[in-house]
Design a protein around this motif. Sequence first.
Motif, short mmCIF file in Angstrom:
data_model
loop_
_atom_site.label_atom_id
_atom_site.label_comp_id
_atom_site.label_asym_id
_atom_site.label_seq_id
_atom_site.Cartn_x
_atom_site.Cartn_y
_atom_site.Cartn_z
N VAL A 241 -57.81 -40.09 -31.95
CA VAL A 241 -56.65 -38.96 -31.69
C VAL A 241 -56.52 -38.39 -30.40
O VAL A 241 -55.64 -38.48 -29.43
N ASN A 245 -53.62 -39.30 -27.69
CA ASN A 245 -52.96 -38.01 -26.73
C ASN A 245 -53.35 -38.11 -25.27
O ASN A 245 -52.84 -37.37 -24.64
N GLN A 249 -52.25 -43.63 -24.70
CA GLN A 249 -50.91 -43.25 -24.96
C GLN A 249 -49.73 -44.37 -25.03
O GLN A 249 -48.75 -44.32 -25.87
N ILE A 275 -50.59 -34.40 -32.61
CA ILE A 275 -50.25 -35.49 -31.41
C ILE A 275 -49.17 -34.82 -30.60
O ILE A 275 -48.38 -34.08 -31.13
N ARG A 280 -45.32 -38.85 -29.52
CA ARG A 280 -45.12 -39.37 -30.75
C ARG A 280 -43.81 -40.58 -30.64
O ARG A 280 -44.01 -41.64 -31.38
#
Length: 294
Positions: A241, A245, A249, A275, A280
């Motif tokens: 994660v 981020n 990305q 996120i 996204r």
Amino acid sequence: MPKLKLPDIDKVVAIDIHTHAEEPCGTHPDDGYDDFQAQMAEYFKSPHKHPPTVPETAAYYRSKNIAAVIFPVDAERETGFRRYKNEEMLEIASEHLDVLIPFVSIDPHKGKLGAREARKLIEEYGVRGFKFHPTMQGFYANDRMAYPLYEEINNGGAIALFHTGQTGVGSGMPGGMGMRLKYSNPMYMDDVAADFPDLKIILAHPSFPWQEEALSVATHKPNVYIDLSGWSPKYFPPILVRYINSILQDKMLFGSDWPVITPDRWLSDFSKIEIRDEIRPKVLKANARKLLGI
């Protein structure tokens, strides 16, 4: 058959980079394939008793307004399951190009024969990607016997998508169905990325138990991306994660692993993890669109 056309990506809300093409149930009842699929459905708690066909998959994705990269897996040599022939799958998928982006699969053990098949599929059909599953196909990604096949993929400007990490294939079956997890360590793809710097490579799935290896390769090699299929996002390790981020990305791709995991389940859980809002859309569509060149 004319060359494959691409969906109108402006109209879809996302691109699922990882879905499976399956033949109708019972096509090869003598080779254990249906029993294998039943075990897979149980392992993943899939809502599908039998794998959906390509037209059924297209209908689902059309209803969700999502484009999907779809592919078979050629693992005849290692599993004994006869492959879903690439040409047959492409012919069926060609009737659903409003939502489907067909990739193909060739076992690299097929050597020069496989390399010639790859060249034909790219030149005559316009295929844009090839799926590899080192564990199911029984090879290390950096084995030089696979390099003639990679060369054809690279020369044709297509994508190489590799399964990485543990697999549900054979899980819980005697001896894991003979599947050997060692082949799918993503570090073996580092050699491929170094030897073919222009080849676009996707490392499929959160790569348990080698997640940091996958992040390292994708960070170090400009031509390596990661798809996030095969896991519900609620189980993503914190380091994954963090990289989504931040520094990776632009290289992270939405994938579900349909039909064992549905986009509905994946997208619902993805919306609940932390996120950043501006990232996204990259994961869900923009990064895949750039990689696919559409």
